[in-house]
Design a protein around this motif. Structure first.
Motif, PDB file in Angstrom:
ATOM      1  N   VAL A 241      22.179  20.446   0.248  1.00 14.08           N
ATOM      2  CA  VAL A 241      22.083  21.222  -1.191  1.00 14.08           C
ATOM      3  C   VAL A 241      21.064  20.268  -1.560  1.00 14.08           C
ATOM      4  CG1 VAL A 241      23.195  21.254  -3.073  1.00 14.08           C
ATOM      5  CG2 VAL A 241      24.556  22.376  -0.970  1.00 14.08           C
ATOM      6  N   ALA A 242      21.431  19.003  -2.027  1.00  9.52           N
ATOM      7  CA  ALA A 242      20.517  17.435  -2.036  1.00  9.52           C
ATOM      8  C   ALA A 242      18.809  17.869  -2.134  1.00  9.52           C
ATOM      9  CB  ALA A 242      21.124  16.754  -1.952  1.00  9.52           C
ATOM     10  N   GLU A 243      18.937  17.986  -1.332  1.00  5.36           N
ATOM     11  CA  GLU A 243      17.319  17.705  -0.509  1.00  5.36           C
ATOM     12  C   GLU A 243      16.587  19.183  -0.116  1.00  5.36           C
ATOM     13  OE1 GLU A 243      18.277  13.366   2.487  1.00  5.36           O
ATOM     14  OE2 GLU A 243      18.297  16.031   3.106  1.00  5.36           O
ATOM     15  N   ARG A 244      17.337  20.565  -0.127  1.00  3.15           N
ATOM     16  CA  ARG A 244      16.553  20.880   1.031  1.00  3.15           C
ATOM     17  C   ARG A 244      16.647  22.592  -0.234  1.00  3.15           C
ATOM     18  NH1 ARG A 244      16.400  21.439   6.731  1.00  3.15           N
ATOM     19  NH2 ARG A 244      16.696  18.975   7.032  1.00  3.15           N
ATOM     20  N   THR A 245      17.329  22.815  -1.690  1.00  8.29           N
ATOM     21  CA  THR A 245      17.336  23.448  -2.615  1.00  8.29           C
ATOM     22  C   THR A 245      17.285  22.850  -3.893  1.00  8.29           C
ATOM     23  OG1 THR A 245      20.210  23.268  -2.857  1.00  8.29           O
ATOM     24  CG2 THR A 245      19.612  24.327  -0.755  1.00  8.29           C
ATOM     25  N   ASP A 246      17.227  24.147  -4.932  1.00 11.81           N
ATOM     26  CA  ASP A 246      17.179  23.745  -6.559  1.00 11.81           C
ATOM     27  C   ASP A 246      18.495  23.865  -7.197  1.00 11.81           C
ATOM     28  OD1 ASP A 246      14.595  23.978  -6.151  1.00 11.81           O
ATOM     29  OD2 ASP A 246      14.384  25.720  -5.840  1.00 11.81           O
ATOM     30  N   PHE A 247      19.550  23.717  -6.355  1.00  5.33           N
ATOM     31  CA  PHE A 247      20.704  23.816  -7.110  1.00  5.33           C
ATOM     32  C   PHE A 247      20.703  22.812  -8.489  1.00  5.33           C
ATOM     33  CE2 PHE A 247      22.898  25.925  -3.367  1.00  5.33           C
ATOM     34  CZ  PHE A 247      23.487  26.311  -3.976  1.00  5.33           C
ATOM     35  N   PRO A 248      20.686  23.335  -9.531  1.00  6.49           N
ATOM     36  CA  PRO A 248      21.234  22.439 -10.415  1.00  6.49           C
ATOM     37  C   PRO A 248      22.369  21.292 -10.205  1.00  6.49           C
ATOM     38  CG  PRO A 248      20.942  24.391 -11.540  1.00  6.49           C
ATOM     39  CD  PRO A 248      21.418  24.904  -9.798  1.00  6.49           C
ATOM     40  N   ALA A 249      22.175  19.397 -10.720  1.00  6.96           N
ATOM     41  CA  ALA A 249      22.819  18.864 -10.133  1.00  6.96           C
ATOM     42  C   ALA A 249      24.305  19.055 -10.938  1.00  6.96           C
ATOM     43  CB  ALA A 249      22.265  17.433 -11.171  1.00  6.96           C
ATOM     44  N   GLY A 250      25.140  19.384  -9.347  1.00  9.64           N
ATOM     45  CA  GLY A 250      27.086  18.834 -10.949  1.00  9.64           C
ATOM     46  C   GLY A 250      26.811  20.115  -9.215  1.00  9.64           C
ATOM     47  N   VAL A 251      25.992  21.320  -9.653  1.00  7.42           N
ATOM     48  CA  VAL A 251      26.839  23.132  -9.194  1.00  7.42           C
ATOM     49  C   VAL A 251      27.428  22.778  -8.110  1.00  7.42           C
ATOM     50  CG1 VAL A 251      26.083  25.144  -8.401  1.00  7.42           C
ATOM     51  CG2 VAL A 251      25.266  24.067 -10.300  1.00  7.42           C
ATOM     52  N   VAL A 252      27.300  22.003  -6.901  1.00  5.55           N
ATOM     53  CA  VAL A 252      28.292  21.791  -5.729  1.00  5.55           C
ATOM     54  C   VAL A 252      28.007  20.348  -5.700  1.00  5.55           C
ATOM     55  CG1 VAL A 252      27.872  21.730  -3.205  1.00  5.55           C
ATOM     56  CG2 VAL A 252      26.905  24.073  -4.263  1.00  5.55           C
ATOM     57  N   ASN A 253      29.640  20.199  -5.445  1.00  7.24           N
ATOM     58  CA  ASN A 253      29.746  18.074  -5.529  1.00  7.24           C
ATOM     59  C   ASN A 253      30.862  18.766  -3.941  1.00  7.24           C
ATOM     60  OD1 ASN A 253      29.495  16.684  -8.628  1.00  7.24           O
ATOM     61  ND2 ASN A 253      30.240  19.256  -8.536  1.00  7.24           N
TER      62      ASN A 253
ATOM     63  N   ASN B   8      22.020  32.427 -14.910  1.00  3.90           N
ATOM     64  CA  ASN B   8      20.792  32.532 -14.385  1.00  3.90           C
ATOM     65  C   ASN B   8      20.909  33.497 -12.737  1.00  3.90           C
ATOM     66  OD1 ASN B   8      18.581  32.312 -13.442  1.00  3.90           O
ATOM     67  ND2 ASN B   8      17.840  30.370 -15.018  1.00  3.90           N
ATOM     68  N   ARG B   9      20.581  34.370 -12.630  1.00  2.62           N
ATOM     69  CA  ARG B   9      21.490  34.930 -11.119  1.00  2.62           C
ATOM     70  C   ARG B   9      20.456  34.983 -10.526  1.00  2.62           C
ATOM     71  NH1 ARG B   9      23.570  40.852 -14.176  1.00  2.62           N
ATOM     72  NH2 ARG B   9      25.146  39.986 -15.563  1.00  2.62           N
ATOM     73  N   ALA B  10      19.188  35.044 -10.904  1.00  2.00           N
ATOM     74  CA  ALA B  10      17.826  34.566 -10.252  1.00  2.00           C
ATOM     75  C   ALA B  10      17.863  33.120  -9.480  1.00  2.00           C
ATOM     76  CB  ALA B  10      16.486  35.149 -10.777  1.00  2.00           C
ATOM     77  N   LEU B  11      18.233  32.270 -10.308  1.00  2.41           N
ATOM     78  CA  LEU B  11      18.390  31.156  -9.137  1.00  2.41           C
ATOM     79  C   LEU B  11      19.593  31.032  -9.082  1.00  2.41           C
ATOM     80  CD1 LEU B  11      18.003  28.242  -9.531  1.00  2.41           C
ATOM     81  CD2 LEU B  11      19.393  27.413 -11.671  1.00  2.41           C
ATOM     82  N   ARG B  12      20.782  31.191  -8.753  1.00  2.00           N
ATOM     83  CA  ARG B  12      21.825  31.456  -7.950  1.00  2.00           C
ATOM     84  C   ARG B  12      21.456  32.220  -6.492  1.00  2.00           C
ATOM     85  NH1 ARG B  12      24.876  33.416 -12.788  1.00  2.00           N
ATOM     86  NH2 ARG B  12      25.529  35.463 -11.230  1.00  2.00           N
ATOM     87  N   GLN B  13      20.944  33.840  -6.818  1.00  2.65           N
ATOM     88  CA  GLN B  13      20.286  34.091  -5.836  1.00  2.65           C
ATOM     89  C   GLN B  13      19.078  34.059  -4.662  1.00  2.65           C
ATOM     90  OE1 GLN B  13      17.622  38.645  -5.836  1.00  2.65           O
ATOM     91  NE2 GLN B  13      20.375  38.676  -5.062  1.00  2.65           N
ATOM     92  N   ARG B  14      18.416  32.243  -5.435  1.00  8.32           N
ATOM     93  CA  ARG B  14      17.197  31.440  -4.637  1.00  8.32           C
ATOM     94  C   ARG B  14      18.522  30.371  -4.038  1.00  8.32           C
ATOM     95  NH1 ARG B  14      14.542  29.972  -9.082  1.00  8.32           N
ATOM     96  NH2 ARG B  14      14.709  28.091  -9.131  1.00  8.32           N
ATOM     97  N   CYS B  15      18.933  29.469  -4.456  1.00 10.94           N
ATOM     98  CA  CYS B  15      19.733  28.294  -4.540  1.00 10.94           C
ATOM     99  C   CYS B  15      20.386  29.473  -3.197  1.00 10.94           C
ATOM    100  CB  CYS B  15      20.157  28.217  -4.861  1.00 10.94           C
ATOM    101  SG  CYS B  15      19.697  27.046  -5.936  1.00 10.94           S
ATOM    102  N   LEU B  16      21.462  30.123  -3.441  1.00  9.99           N
ATOM    103  CA  LEU B  16      21.736  30.378  -1.984  1.00  9.99           C
ATOM    104  C   LEU B  16      21.167  30.892  -0.735  1.00  9.99           C
ATOM    105  CD1 LEU B  16      24.648  33.067  -3.483  1.00  9.99           C
ATOM    106  CD2 LEU B  16      24.714  30.978  -2.500  1.00  9.99           C
ATOM    107  N   GLU B  17      19.704  30.945  -0.528  1.00  9.45           N
ATOM    108  CA  GLU B  17      19.397  31.990  -0.179  1.00  9.45           C
ATOM    109  C   GLU B  17      17.884  30.509   0.776  1.00  9.45           C
ATOM    110  OE1 GLU B  17      16.173  34.508  -1.720  1.00  9.45           O
ATOM    111  OE2 GLU B  17      17.636  36.038  -1.705  1.00  9.45           O
ATOM    112  N   GLN B  18      17.757  29.330   0.016  1.00  6.19           N
ATOM    113  CA  GLN B  18      17.826  28.402   0.573  1.00  6.19           C
ATOM    114  C   GLN B  18      18.636  27.117   0.838  1.00  6.19           C
ATOM    115  OE1 GLN B  18      16.508  26.473  -3.822  1.00  6.19           O
ATOM    116  NE2 GLN B  18      14.551  27.024  -3.149  1.00  6.19           N
ATOM    117  N   LEU B  19      19.857  27.815   0.683  1.00  3.45           N
ATOM    118  CA  LEU B  19      20.526  27.312   1.213  1.00  3.45           C
ATOM    119  C   LEU B  19      20.716  27.483   3.088  1.00  3.45           C
ATOM    120  CD1 LEU B  19      23.146  25.004   1.281  1.00  3.45           C
ATOM    121  CD2 LEU B  19      24.787  26.977   0.976  1.00  3.45           C
TER     122      LEU B  19
END
Length: 513
Positions: A217-229, A83-94
């Protein structure tokens, strides 16, 4: 202007207190900010004062294995990798979240890293914050994820081959203490943009910048659980699980050559891919026609952040015709370098990261004298530090003249504010001396002739070279080393591609009559 910058700068004691109050002590595993299962924590010591700033959760083996499992599940069971759109959105949020807390990050870096606040305006914070996530996020749209090849069919059939780029899997990102935000973001950006999941292990001397990122990452982005630890630990045994666990696909490590070799060996049994950005003993070549003022500025740069930079040009090779003159100039320049509280804007040399590193550097100074190197200036600890820095991890900026380039001080990475000066007679000897090293990370050349400087640079076996002050750094520029300085590249298209696997799919199309 920040309250920690400019005329009203707070001393490190006050700044460290504020950083401790705002720090994130928990680790991020899956989608949860948690303490260690054992309840254990470890101290975060401020290198400028030697005082404890606060504590951080100390991951045990069980915590690390849970983080690896979370990353594996996120890669295998969610659509993150496709899901490239999700990846881009999450990086922009971070990106937005980090920018919103950039001044807190600035204080935290000065407190836990001991870096002069002036360096946070460049490579410690502002440069990577500006582009380390944005550049790979942009590649999500620009990169050629697939291409087709035609031909190669049998018996008259038409053959089509599709070459597909896809993520490697679970990435173990292991980061150093000297430029932690810069390295963390330049690992996470391309790894995540490429579709991988990550277990980030910060250096135990500087954990808070990474745990802060985990909270964002946990509080301000839409990263799915476990993508960033984010899993801090002071235990080498716990950290080594990242190299031995078969669920981890790639080790991305920045640090010492000795540890890099160890991780490569540990990962061999499970055939892990490795990116290793390791040590350096880079050469600054000063030709006889170089601008003397530029040469002295370049020499003094080894003192920035107390020499704790893998790409620092800690060997100064000077044409013999100007060698004595340059020794005097360098001594004066080092004498004038401001040493002191990293919270003050005028400071260029702050503390080393730990008492152990200070002892190591001082031992290298003593050994160099015993070996026969000539001490020009420095060689000990500063004598005039203010009382609140009395327990800090400081050493003096130091210069040695070393006619014998085989001495350890001229060959080993010291990771302190030390410069070794050696003469050469012509360009061929300069190149030979520069290449006579187990390392090959960076370098610099100064000459009135740009063509001459570039010609010398092309002959140096090293991953990056600056000619006449030219800067090679940038999120779009690959950086890494030859020889024992590493394997692979950070940043740039090359750095993005190392987080990808290549698959070729061939399919047959029947020939027409």
């Amino acid at each position: 202007m920040s309250e920690v910058d400019g005329q009203n700068s707070a001393p490190s004691t006050e700044l460290g207190h504020r950083a401790g109050e705002r720090a994130e002590s928990r680790m991020l595993i899956g989608a949860e900010l948690v303490s260690a299962a054992s309840g254990e924590a470890f101290d975060n010591v401020g290198p400028a004062t030697g005082q404890v700033l606060g504590s951080t959760a100390a991951s045990g083996a069980g915590d690390m294995l849970r983080a690896i499992a979370a990353a594996r599940h996120a890669f295998d069971k969610t659509d993150w990798s496709t899901n490239r759109a999700l990846r881009q959105r999450c990086l922009e949020q971070l990106q937005q979240a980090l920018e919103a807390e950039s001044e807190f990050l600035r204080e935290e870096l000065v407190a836990e890293v001991g870096c002069p606040i002036a360096t946070t305006r460049i490579a410690q914070l502002d440069w990577p914050l500006a582009e380390a996530l944005r550049y790979p996020a942009g590649l999500i749209d620009e990169f050629q994820w697939e291409r087709e090849l035609f031909g190669g069919g049998l018996f008259g059939d038409r053959n089509v081959r599709t070459v597909v780029q896809e993520p490697v899997g679970v990435v173990a990102a292991i980061c150093p203490s000297n430029f932690p935000v810069e390295v963390v973001l330049n690992k996470l950006g391309p790894a995540l943009a490429a579709g991988n999941t990550v277990v980030l292990k910060p250096d135990p001397n500087t954990p808070w910048n990474a745990t802060r990122l985990g909270r964002l990452v946990a509080e301000r982005t839409d990263f799915p659980a476990g993508v960033v630890n984010v899993v801090p630990t002071p235990s080498n045994e716990v950290a080594e699980l990242l190299a031995t666990d078969p669920r981890v696909d790639l080790i991305s490590f920045t640090g010492s050559t000795a540890v890099g070799r160890m991780l490569m060996r540990r990962g061999a049994d499970t055939m892990k891919r490795t990116f290793l950005e390791l040590g350096g003993k880079s050469a600054l070549i000063v030709c006889e026609d170089a601008d003397p003022r530029a040469a002295l500025r370049s020499a003094a740069r080894v003192c920035v952040h107390a020499g704790q930079a893998c790409a620092a040009t800690s060997r100064m090779l000077v044409h013999r015709s100007i060698f004595d003159e340059m020794i005097s100039g360098v001594a004066a320049a080092f004498q004038a370098v401001p040493v002191g509280d990293p919270a003050l804007p005028e400071t260029m040399v702050g503390p080393l990261i730990s008492a152990a590193q200070r002892a190591k550097v001082l031992d290298a100074y003593d050994r160099a004298v015993r070996d026969g190197a000539r001490l020009v200036i420095g060689g000990g600890t500063p004598k005039d530090l203010p009382p609140h820095l009395a327990d800090g991890h400081y050493v003096e900026p130091t210069v040695f003249v070393c006619e014998d380039p085989s001495l350890p001080i001229a060959r080993e990475e010291i990771f302190g504010p030390v410069l070794v000066m050696t003469p050469f007679t012509d360009d061929d000897e300069a190149v030979r001396l520069a290449n006579d090293s187990e390392y090959g990370l960076a370098g610099a050349v100064l000459s009135a002739s740009a063509d001459r400087g570039i010609g010398i640079a092309r002959r140096i076996r090293t991953g990056a070279v600056g000619v006449n002050g030219g800067m090679y750094y940038g999120a779009d520029a690959p950086f890494g080393g030859y020889k024992n300085s590493g394997v692979g590249r950070q940043c740039g298209l090359e750095g993005f591609q190392q987080y990808l696997e290549t698959k070729t799919i061939g399919h047959r199309v029947a020939a027409r009559d």
